[in-house]
Design a protein around this motif. Structure first.
Motif, PDB file in Angstrom:
ATOM      1  N   LYS A  16       7.857  94.957  41.219  1.00 57.35           N
ATOM      2  CA  LYS A  16       8.948  95.869  40.877  1.00 57.35           C
ATOM      3  C   LYS A  16      10.045  95.134  40.114  1.00 57.35           C
ATOM      4  O   LYS A  16      10.617  95.661  39.152  1.00 57.35           O
ATOM      5  CB  LYS A  16       9.528  96.491  42.152  1.00 57.35           C
ATOM      6  N   GLY A  76      -3.099 103.350  44.948  1.00 54.29           N
ATOM      7  CA  GLY A  76      -2.215 103.965  43.964  1.00 54.29           C
ATOM      8  C   GLY A  76      -0.799 103.428  43.986  1.00 54.29           C
ATOM      9  O   GLY A  76       0.111 104.036  43.416  1.00 54.29           O
ATOM     10  N   LEU A  92      -0.043 100.370  42.824  1.00 54.44           N
ATOM     11  CA  LEU A  92       0.065  99.581  41.599  1.00 54.44           C
ATOM     12  C   LEU A  92      -0.909 100.119  40.567  1.00 54.44           C
ATOM     13  O   LEU A  92      -1.909 100.753  40.910  1.00 54.44           O
ATOM     14  CB  LEU A  92      -0.272  98.106  41.868  1.00 54.44           C
ATOM     15  N   LYS A  93      -0.606  99.812  39.317  1.00 49.34           N
ATOM     16  CA  LYS A  93      -1.584 100.072  38.263  1.00 49.34           C
ATOM     17  C   LYS A  93      -1.738  98.797  37.445  1.00 49.34           C
ATOM     18  O   LYS A  93      -0.777  98.044  37.242  1.00 49.34           O
ATOM     19  CB  LYS A  93      -1.154 101.246  37.388  1.00 49.34           C
ATOM     20  N   LYS A 126      -3.003  97.047  33.907  1.00 52.22           N
ATOM     21  CA  LYS A 126      -3.323  97.248  32.501  1.00 52.22           C
ATOM     22  C   LYS A 126      -3.632  95.889  31.909  1.00 52.22           C
ATOM     23  O   LYS A 126      -2.754  95.027  31.832  1.00 52.22           O
ATOM     24  CB  LYS A 126      -2.146  97.903  31.773  1.00 52.22           C
ATOM     25  N   TYR A 172       0.377  93.816  35.813  1.00 54.27           N
ATOM     26  CA  TYR A 172       0.532  94.740  36.940  1.00 54.27           C
ATOM     27  C   TYR A 172       1.877  95.451  36.871  1.00 54.27           C
ATOM     28  O   TYR A 172       2.910  94.850  36.544  1.00 54.27           O
ATOM     29  CB  TYR A 172       0.419  93.983  38.267  1.00 54.27           C
ATOM     30  N   THR A 182       3.842 101.695  40.724  1.00 51.39           N
ATOM     31  CA  THR A 182       3.816 103.141  40.487  1.00 51.39           C
ATOM     32  C   THR A 182       4.938 103.813  41.273  1.00 51.39           C
ATOM     33  O   THR A 182       5.624 103.175  42.082  1.00 51.39           O
ATOM     34  CB  THR A 182       2.470 103.729  40.940  1.00 51.39           C
ATOM     35  N   ASP A 183       5.113 105.107  41.042  1.00 57.79           N
ATOM     36  CA  ASP A 183       6.112 105.862  41.804  1.00 57.79           C
ATOM     37  C   ASP A 183       5.780 105.822  43.292  1.00 57.79           C
ATOM     38  O   ASP A 183       6.674 105.724  44.140  1.00 57.79           O
ATOM     39  CB  ASP A 183       6.155 107.319  41.326  1.00 57.79           C
ATOM     40  N   LYS A 184       4.495 105.883  43.580  1.00 57.91           N
ATOM     41  CA  LYS A 184       4.067 105.824  44.977  1.00 57.91           C
ATOM     42  C   LYS A 184       4.413 104.461  45.582  1.00 57.91           C
ATOM     43  O   LYS A 184       4.825 104.368  46.745  1.00 57.91           O
ATOM     44  CB  LYS A 184       2.559 106.075  45.071  1.00 57.91           C
ATOM     45  N   ASN A 200       6.902 102.508  44.615  1.00 55.63           N
ATOM     46  CA  ASN A 200       8.355 102.499  44.811  1.00 55.63           C
ATOM     47  C   ASN A 200       8.747 103.247  46.078  1.00 55.63           C
ATOM     48  O   ASN A 200       9.614 102.810  46.837  1.00 55.63           O
ATOM     49  CB  ASN A 200       9.054 103.134  43.605  1.00 55.63           C
TER      50      ASN A 200
END
Length: 294
Positions: free
Chosen positions: A34, A73, A75-76, A78, A82, A85-87, A89
């Motif tokens: 974060k 869900g 983290l995501k 790419k 890393y 995600t909103d979840k 947070n």
């Protein structure tokens, strides 16, 4: 009759313990990501490796934590970067809220809460300020608080009683300190290691009309002092003529010796300790008062 069974087996306990450890590790990783969106695996490994006994253990734990966080869900990923995600947070926010409220409940319910007043005031401040801008936290705080405002009123009353008592004791202690000074009990004062202190001590020494002072020093610096001041003694306790006092202080300031040791100077009823940080002077109250007033 129906009942329920709680499994306290070692296997279940170990599972619960490991789950708690994994959640703590996961929250730590989520916070790092974060704070540093797009952080790489290697950067995360560098930040967490010191918590493990080996780099392999660190890799295994980090890989497992990241894999679980991505699958849940939180983290995501790419490429090799890393992002939270909103979840994720929401998960961090929930954990932090719970910890804050649990700590506050524990502190206020403590039998020694009056001694933890500083901490309680700080925790209440955090809850109040955060609740102003966070409706979810406000709702959780209202429903999770295991105390009433009246409990805080009682605590405040106890604090006021304690403050009055401490104020009373402080006045008594001040009078007792004055009495001890008049009775010439031993006192002490600390001075910085500088020229003004040496000048003050030299004037103080002169007031006794003495021709010499006595020194006790660590063996680690005795040879250096002995050579500098032509000391004839073979032991690290000796006397020097009064004219060497200022020079002795200056030389003593330049020496290196263990922090738990000191160079000591004695004259009349006065003892002076030159430490790594300061000059500490001990003696009868009336003499120390003269030194301070110079």
């Amino acid at each position: 009759m129906y009942g329920f069974f709680v499994d306290f087996s070692p296997k279940t306990f170990l599972f619960s313990k490991n789950l708690l450890i994994n959640m703590t590790a996961r929250n730590g990783i989520l916070l790092m990501i974060k704070q540093s969106p797009g952080i790489t695996y290697n950067s995360l490994l560098g930040k967490t490796a010191s918590d493990f006994g080996s780099i392999n253990s660190a890799r295994a734990s980090l890989s497992r934590t990241l894999k679980d966080a991505v699958s849940f869900g939180l983290l995501k990923k790419k490429d090799n970067f890393y992002f939270i995600t909103d979840k994720g947070n929401s998960s961090i926010s929930f954990e932090m809220k719970n910890k804050l409220l649990m700590k506050l409940n524990t502190s206020i319910s403590s039998p020694k809460k009056i001694n933890e007043l500083d901490s309680i005031v700080e925790q209440l401040h955090l809850v109040i300020e955060k609740s102003k801008n966070n409706p979810d936290l406000l709702r959780d705080a209202r429903t999770s608080a295991l105390f009433y405002v009246s409990d805080l009123n009682k605590m405040n009353s106890l604090a006021n009683v304690k403050i009055k008592h401490l104020t009373y004791l402080s006045k008594i202690l001040s009078k007792q300190i004055d009495s001890l000074k008049k009775l010439n009990f031993n006192d002490s004062v600390s001075l910085p290691k500088d020229r003004s202190s040496v000048k003050k001590i030299s004037l103080f020494f002169s007031s006794f009309g003495l021709n010499e002072f006595f020194v006790e020093c660590p063996e680690t610096v005795f040879d250096l002092i002995s050579e500098k001041f032509s000391v004839k003694s073979k032991k690290p306790n000796f006397s020097l003529k009064k004219e060497h006092l200022s020079d002795f202080f200056s030389f003593a300031f330049s020496l290196n010796y263990p922090q738990n040791e000191s160079i000591k100077i004695y004259f009349s009823s006065i003892q002076i300790k030159i430490t790594s940080f300061s000059i500490n002077i001990f003696g009868p109250s009336k003499e120390i008062e003269k030194l301070v007033e110079n």
